[in-house]
Design an enzyme around this catalytic site. Structure first.
Site, PDB file in Angstrom:
ATOM      1  N   SER A   2       0.826  -1.204   0.000  1.00 31.74           N
ATOM      2  CA  SER A   2       0.000   0.000   0.000  1.00 31.74           C
ATOM      3  C   SER A   2       0.859   1.252   0.000  1.00 31.74           C
ATOM      4  O   SER A   2       1.934   1.289   0.585  1.00 31.74           O
ATOM      5  CB  SER A   2      -0.909   0.027   1.223  1.00 31.74           C
ATOM      6  OG  SER A   2      -1.649   1.233   1.210  1.00 31.74           O
ATOM      7  N   HIS A   7      -7.475  -3.450   4.918  1.00 27.81           N
ATOM      8  CA  HIS A   7      -6.882  -2.109   4.814  1.00 27.81           C
ATOM      9  C   HIS A   7      -7.696  -1.279   3.820  1.00 27.81           C
ATOM     10  O   HIS A   7      -8.064  -0.137   4.088  1.00 27.81           O
ATOM     11  CB  HIS A   7      -5.419  -2.227   4.348  1.00 27.81           C
ATOM     12  CG  HIS A   7      -4.813  -0.930   3.889  1.00 27.81           C
ATOM     13  ND1 HIS A   7      -5.110  -0.362   2.665  1.00 27.81           N
ATOM     14  CD2 HIS A   7      -3.946  -0.074   4.488  1.00 27.81           C
ATOM     15  CE1 HIS A   7      -4.453   0.784   2.543  1.00 27.81           C
ATOM     16  NE2 HIS A   7      -3.744   0.969   3.633  1.00 27.81           N
ATOM     17  N   ASN A   8      -7.988  -1.861   2.684  1.00 23.26           N
ATOM     18  CA  ASN A   8      -8.727  -1.114   1.665  1.00 23.26           C
ATOM     19  C   ASN A   8     -10.173  -0.856   2.086  1.00 23.26           C
ATOM     20  O   ASN A   8     -10.730   0.192   1.764  1.00 23.26           O
ATOM     21  CB  ASN A   8      -8.687  -1.861   0.328  1.00 23.26           C
ATOM     22  CG  ASN A   8      -7.364  -1.656  -0.385  1.00 23.26           C
ATOM     23  OD1 ASN A   8      -6.350  -1.416   0.252  1.00 23.26           O
ATOM     24  ND2 ASN A   8      -7.357  -1.760  -1.704  1.00 23.26           N
TER      25      ASN A   8
HETATM   26  C1  6PG Z   1      -3.239   1.323  -1.617  1.00 23.07           C
HETATM   27  C2  6PG Z   1      -4.512   1.504  -2.373  1.00 23.07           C
HETATM   28  C3  6PG Z   1      -4.404   0.853  -3.714  1.00 23.07           C
HETATM   29  C4  6PG Z   1      -5.444   1.294  -4.722  1.00 23.07           C
HETATM   30  C5  6PG Z   1      -6.825   0.875  -4.357  1.00 23.07           C
HETATM   31  C6  6PG Z   1      -7.877   1.677  -5.058  1.00 23.07           C
HETATM   32  O1  6PG Z   1      -3.319   0.766  -0.538  1.00 23.07           O
HETATM   33  O2  6PG Z   1      -2.190   1.755  -2.117  1.00 23.07           O
HETATM   34  O3  6PG Z   1      -5.567   0.929  -1.658  1.00 23.07           O
HETATM   35  O4  6PG Z   1      -4.366  -0.517  -3.504  1.00 23.07           O
HETATM   36  O5  6PG Z   1      -5.355   2.650  -4.917  1.00 23.07           O
HETATM   37  O6  6PG Z   1      -6.951  -0.459  -4.709  1.00 23.07           O
HETATM   38  O7  6PG Z   1      -9.030   0.968  -4.927  1.00 23.07           O
HETATM   39  P1  6PG Z   1     -10.370   1.347  -5.646  1.00 23.07           P
HETATM   40  O8  6PG Z   1     -10.055   1.476  -7.108  1.00 23.07           O
HETATM   41  O9  6PG Z   1     -11.263   0.208  -5.358  1.00 23.07           O
HETATM   42  O10 6PG Z   1     -10.800   2.634  -5.041  1.00 23.07           O
END
Ligand code: 6PG
Length: 470
Positions: free
Chosen positions: A129, A187-188
């Site tokens: 992330s 986390h997401n």
């Molecule tokens: C991270 C983000 C990354 C990504 C997301 C966006 O932790 O760096 O979460 O993984 O930006 O997957 O997710 P969505 O497209 O579902 O908003």
């Protein structure tokens, strides 16, 4: 020729930046991309003068790597990961390590580990992330899989990861099989919840109070200097202050209000439903993105379905202060729900997750990094089996004392007809959790009435049925 110590497959921005990050830490990196041109451009561009070598086939990649090979895949989650595994597998030996660094669904990771088991190839599914910047300067990394394989990649991941203020690298072994991707999924989910909570506060203050984007940017900036200090609040301040060069308006005013999603937030809610975990804020955030995407229907409905006019007649300063407190408390409750879900998942999937370590590696590098994660880490240090963050004295005190702010903010928004679903859902979670007797007695009676599903009683053991119509 000296062999490369690490490989990156997939040269999208994340792949390029991670390769650069690892090379900058003194490791030699071999790279491969499905289309050669991208590899050539990378080598002639950002990778120039770095210890990065290009390869143009999986066979070639396997040849230039020291063994056991350590190969990080950064390809689109889903079938592309399976395709790469199938294609690269013939060139690998037992003991080699494949690392999936994309946002793969944790059950896919579990399946891939099983499939690869016979080949002796070790598989690590890891959350990464921090977006593009994080990949280059230090992401938060959440690896899961074979512990022996983890030991073999640990040095590189520790070097590449973000460092928290106390110098601790933001990476640790999460657990076996799909544990790393599970933690990244949650986390997401928390990321979705916090983003939606911020969006709702922005909407209330911008539309309800008519505060300019510039001024709101200053407000968020001030908030970020205090207890709300976090990456998402920080970037919100910057976004609010940004002007669109074409129109000279705040850029936010020209951005289409349809939120996209790649699925990780939805997976979090789906899995929470499967496990029976209350994740109100995350569920509400997913639903809010869905309804936002129905732009044409909303525009049409806005012309005929009326509601209250967003006009505020109360104390502006007081509402802004309440919004800050409410956002802080509801962010804590979003983390609370995420950690609660991981606790259940840890039992269900035998992941043996260490909540303290998860909070520890989320303190820097990742999208949901926030000062409050330091306090969350300490709460799990005080009690590693804490069932709910709100039961920790420090957090209990915060949410108990800020609940008034949440109620004030929500009732104000509701009065003006401004949707505030994630924050309301968060308060619903809080109020349900602290209520000894919920109306589920009625639900049970109804189920028994129409379906003879039976119910349990407060005063005696057993399963009961009432002949309701007699
Ligand atoms: C991270 C983000 C990354 C990504 C997301 C966006 O932790 O760096 O979460 O993984 O930006 O997957 O997710 P969505 O497209 O579902 O908003």
């Amino acid at each position: 020729m000296n062999k490369a110590q690490f490989a990156v497959v997939g040269l999208g921005v994340m792949g390029q930046n991670l390769a650069l990050n690892i090379a900058n830490k003194g490791y030699s990196v071999a790279v491969y991309n499905r289309t050669d041109q991208r590899t050539i451009d990378f080598l002639n561009g950002p990778a120039q003068d770095k210890a990065i070598i290009g390869t143009y086939s999986y066979e070639g990649l396997a040849k230039v790597l020291e063994t056991p090979r350590r190969i990080l895949l950064l390809v689109k989650a889903g079938p592309a990961v399976d395709a790469v595994i199938d294609e690269i597998k013939p060139y690998l030996n037992p003991g080699d390590i494949l690392i999936d660094g994309g946002n793969s669904y944790f059950e896919d990771t579990e399946r891939r580990i099983k499939v690869l088991d016979d080949s002796g190839i070790n598989y690590i599914g890891t959350g990464v992330s921090g977006g593009e910047e994080g990949a280059l300067h230090g992401p938060s990394i959440m690896p899961g899989g074979d512990r022996v394989a983890w030991e073999a990649i640990k040095d590189i991941f520790m070097a590449a990861a973000a460092k928290a203020e106390d110098g601790e690298p933001c990476v640790d072994y999460m657990g076996p099989r799909g544990a790393g991707h599970y933690v990244k999924m949650v986390h997401n989910g928390i990321e979705y919840a916090i983003m939606q909570l911020i969006a709702e506060v922005y909407d209330l203050l911008r539309r309800g109070l008519n505060i300019s984007a510039q001024e709101l940017g200053d407000i968020f900036r001030q908030w970020n200097d205090g207890e709300l200090s976090s990456y998402l609040v920080e970037i919100t301040a910057e976004i609010l202050k940004k002007t669109d060069p074409d129109t000279d308006q705040p850029i936010l005013d020209v951005i289409l209000d349809e939120a996209k999603q790649k699925g990780t937030g939805k997976w979090t809610s789906q899995n929470a439903f499967d496990l029976g975990a209350p994740t109100h804020a995350i569920n509400a955030a997913v639903a809010s993105r869905i309804i936002s995407s129905m732009k044409a229907a909303r525009v049409a409905a806005s012309e005929s379905i009326t509601g209250p006019k967003p006009a505020f007649s109360g104390d502006v300063r007081q509402l802004i202060e309440a919004a800050k407190e409410a956002l802080f408390a509801s962010m804590i409750l979003a983390y609370t729900q995420g950690f609660g879900l991981m606790r259940l998942a840890s039992q269900e999937f035998d992941y043996d997750l260490d909540m303290r370590n998860i909070a520890k590696i989320w303190r820097a590098g990742c999208i949901i990094r926030a000062d409050m994660l330091d306090d969350i880490m300490r709460a799990f240090e005080r009690d590693k089996d804490l069932t709910n963050l709100m039961l920790d004295a420090y957090f209990k005190d915060i949410v108990v004392h800020r609940q008034g702010a949440i109620r004030h903010v929500i009732t104000t928004a509701i009065g003006m007809g401004i949707p505030i679903y994630a924050m309301s859902a968060t308060l619903g979670y809080f109020d349900s959790y602290r209520t000894a007797r919920l109306p589920a007695n009625l639900t049970q009676a109804q189920r028994d009435y129409f379906g003879a599903h039976t119910y349990r009683r407060l005063d005696k053991e057993g399963s009961f049925h009432t002949d309701w119509q007699s």
